[in-house]
Scaffold this motif. Structure first.
Motif: not given
Lengths: 166, 102, 118, 401
Positions: D174-175, D178-179, D181-182, D185, D327, D331, D334
């Motif tokens: 999930e980590v 969600v990143i 998905l950022l 967004v 992960t 990051l 992002l």
């Protein structure tokens, strides 16, 4: 009674009942499951208050992470804490009394305060965007925001040190 | 329309239930659950005051977000302590955690 | 705006109702002949020894813990991303700093060996 | 004229109002009917998907697949449905009955609920909420709770072990999800699903291919399909968290997995392939729905193809791949996206140049990652282990002499 009021009353009753089960059920896994329901009720309350971002964050963080972590911890430690036998200590009558007194006192204060006169105004800006702007704005909440990340980092390091041993 | 008082009374009830849980429960994890309930009650208050107050002031929501972070940190460290106690002293009953008492 | 959430509330009820019906229907129309052997806990045909509470690794807990911290931190970044248009460069860098602190935490867990499945 | 769905709903609303019902009640009724239609549509899709998937699997494995019941085996899923509906649901000894029965319902609901916010077309959106993306993540947490409930309440060692594996995998992946998905967004400046679709000129697969890839991988892990199916690894822990479930109890987990794969296709289509957008979709929502379903099917086919091609990975590989590769990578993606986006915005470049530079930045990251991987993990020579020649079977020695 309008529709919103009926929904609020249902949500409040479900949440409080679930919370009562959380603190009284002897079976801890059941308590955690009731906790999930109570937290979901709080999320629904946030929706009623138009704080939709907080509502979804409540579900993501509390139900998806904190409750799961708690169930893990319960299962890890179950050997020493069986579900049978009393789960409450000798002071429970005093605790119940204290809780009751606190609730009655707070309710008394709240009814006599001017809170009933507070009125709702319409949302004009998107609260999520406003929150995002102010959380990183130097004349608003940037220091709490960065401190929160440092706090979480410290919490992570601390809990790994405590719980993790080779 | 729901009056602000109702939200506050709801939060007060939740807080009192959480307080009872913290005071009466034996198991350290159950005590943490009570604390979670209390923190949630506080959050309801913060958000309700935001909604019924000046909407241009986002403080209520911002503080609620910080409370989330604090709750997460508290649970992480709290449960780590519980696990550590379980492994070292084989108990998670809060009353038996008396290492600093003599 | 609450209309949308009303829809979601109703959707949750529907989404719970449909599988609930699907699970209850066989109880009405299906056979119901329980017996002791059928209800035994499955363990590859062996008799079960002890209860199901096997002591499992703390490692599972460590991963859930790291996840908790990461989850809440990434959630914080969503409002930042939504407001990205109205942020000055300084504020963007605040967000980047936030992510870097997150990375530092990951590096710590990595160095500590908490990410290794031993 | 181009929007029959809204026309019908308006006609229906007016009909109810004409009967003298209160306005609020009419709203509730029409919303509830809309929810029921969308949810039922999801379930009907699953019935078709079960046939499609078995056919695809058959073809990829060089066999015909279901071909007995009806033309091309089309009635096979219905036969299966009738069978599973008439099967007995057993409850194992010592199970926690309430949790045991709620878990499959919750598992199904957690997947179905995602469809409340998926935009089918410009005007056919269930709930256009401003936190759509986080809502999807939030609903996913109920899936984790359902798995944990199923594993715990079964009173079975394999089920509990499977549940722990499942939860470890789901929370881990999930980590990066969600990143990842950022990124859409951030590119769309909104968490609303329809805003994200509207912002895609060009599609985000071009602007953010790495985020799309990470999202694809992580959502496959969330679903728990091969190569990430170690939560129900048949050869190790029987069937994982749903070992003790029979009949429709198992059926719900099965159907929710199928629907989840389809949902992943829909989410990939929405976030990275422009959702319902396409030529003419603005004016004719029906076309939008068609485009949306086509893109969803492509995503679905991709996931199925990967599932049928790759073997299961080990738990240590699964966790290391997530925490030590996905992960940090997500990051970095992002950070780079945020910084480049802001820099280009300040420079005020054209949209096509923006897209090209974003693509180049993504490719650069990908290239650097490959270089780092080569430096860290040098190509090990595949060693061939030579076995002594052993006959599979030896004829018994004749005993008559």
């Amino acid at each position: 009674m309008s529709g919103v009021e009926i929904i609020f009353i249902i949500v409040a009753i479900v949440t409080l009942l679930a919370a009562l089960f959380v603190v009284t059920t002897p079976n801890l896994v059941h308590a955690a499951l009731w906790l999930i329901l109570a937290l979901f009720g709080v999320a629904a309350t946030f929706v009623l208050l138009n704080a939709t971002f907080l509502a979804v964050v409540q579900v993501v963080v509390y139900i998806g992470a904190i409750a799961v972590l708690m169930i893990f911890a319960i299962m890890l430690t179950r050997r020493v804490m069986e579900d049978s036998g009393p789960q409450i200590n000798s002071n429970w009558i005093l605790a119940a009394l204290l809780g009751l007194v606190l609730f009655v006192g707070l309710t008394f204060v709240l009814i006599n305060s001017g809170a009933a006169n507070a009125s709702l105004s319409d949302l004009v800006v998107d609260p999520v965007e406003q929150l995002g702007k102010e959380l990183v704005s130097p004349n608003a909440y940037v220091i709490p925001f960065e401190l929160a990340s440092v706090l979480l980092l410290a919490a992570m390091i601390g809990s790994i040190v405590i719980a993790w041993k080779k | 329309m729901i009056s602000l008082t109702w939200y506050l009374i709801f939060a007060a009830a939740l807080f009192s239930i959480g307080l009872y849980g913290v005071l009466a429960r034996k198991n350290a994890i159950a005590i943490l659950m009570g604390i979670e309930l209390m923190l949630n009650a506080v959050n309801i208050n913060l958000v309700a005051f935001w909604r019924y107050g000046d909407l241009a002031n986002i403080a209520g929501q911002a503080f609620a977000v910080i409370v989330f972070a604090v709750a997460a940190a508290e649970v992480a460290v709290g449960l780590a302590l519980v696990i550590s106690l379980y492994r070292r002293r084989n108990t998670i009953v809060a009353e038996e955690i008396d290492l600093m008492k003599w | 705006m609450l209309d949308n959430w009303l829809y979601i509330g109703l959707f949750i009820i529907v989404a719970l109702f449909i599988p609930a019906v699907a699970v209850s229907l066989p109880r009405l129309i299906g056979p119901r002949k329980p017996n002791a052997i059928k209800q035994e806990i499955y363990e590859c045909g062996m008799e079960t020894v002890g209860d199901a509470w096997v002591q499992f690794k703390v490692q599972y807990y460590i991963f859930a813990l790291i996840f908790l911290i990461f989850d809440i931190e990434t959630v914080f970044l969503f409002p930042w991303a939504v407001a990205f248009d109205k942020l000055p460069l300084f504020a963007v860098m605040e967000g980047v700093l936030f992510i870097l602190i997150l990375l530092a935490g990951l590096m710590y867990a990595w160095r500590k060996g908490a990410l290794d499945w031993a | 004229m181009g929007d029959p769905i809204n026309l019908i709903s308006q006609w229906f609303n007016n009909l109810l109002l004409g009967w003298g019902l209160a306005e609020g009640l009419v709203k509730v009724i029409s919303l509830a009917i809309g929810a029921a239609i969308v949810a039922t549509l999801g379930l009907v899709t699953v019935i078709a998907l079960i046939w499609v998937e078995r056919k695809i699997a058959g073809r990829l494995q060089d066999r015909p697949g279901p071909n007995r019941a009806g033309p091309f085996g089309l009635f096979q899923p219905f036969a299966d449905m009738i069978k599973i509906f008439t099967k007995e649901i057993t409850t194992p000894d010592g199970a926690d009955k309430v949790a045991f029965n709620i878990a499959p319902i919750l598992a199904m609901a957690s997947v179905l609920m995602i469809w409340a916010v998926v935009p089918f077309a410009g005007t056919v959106v269930g709930a256009n909420i401003n936190v759509g993306v986080l809502y999807i993540v939030a609903v996913g947490s109920f899936g984790i709770v359902a798995v944990l409930m199923a594993g715990w309440s079964s009173n079975n060692k394999f089920a509990l072990l499977g549940a722990f594996r499942a939860v470890a995998q789901m929370v881990s992946y999930e980590v990066p999800m969600v990143i990842a998905l950022l990124v859409p967004v951030l590119l769309a400046r909104s968490m609303g699903m329809n805003d994200i679709v509207a912002a895609q000129t060009p599609w985000f697969i071009i602007i953010a291919p790495l985020a799309a890839l990470i999202f694809l991988i992580t959502s496959m892990a969330e679903v728990g399909r091969a190569p990430f199916d170690l939560l129900e690894a048949e050869s190790e822990i029987v069937a994982g968290f749903h070992t003790e479930y029979s009949g429709m109890g198992f059926g719900m987990f099965y159907v929710s997995e199928f629907l989840h794969v389809w949902t992943v296709g829909a989410l990939i289509a929405t976030f990275f392939f422009g959702g319902w957008s396409g030529p003419g979709a603005e004016n004719f929502p029906i076309l939008g729905i068609l485009y949306f379903y086509m893109k969803t099917f492509i995503g679905y086919f991709l996931v199925t193809w990967i599932r049928l091609s790759l073997p299961r990975i080990r738990i240590d590989q699964m966790l290391a791949f997530n925490w030590k590769f996905l992960t940090p990578l997500s990051l970095v993606v992002l950070i780079v996206t945020a910084v480049v986006d802001k820099a280009l915005e300040m420079a005020g470049v054209e949209r096509w140049a923006y897209a090209l530079i974003m693509l180049a930045a993504n490719l650069l990251i990908g290239w650097i990652v490959v270089l780092i991987l080569k430096a860290v993990e040098p190509n090990r020579k595949r060693q061939r282990v030579e076995f002594e020649h052993r006959p599979v079977a030896v004829a018994p020695k004749s005993t008559d002499s």
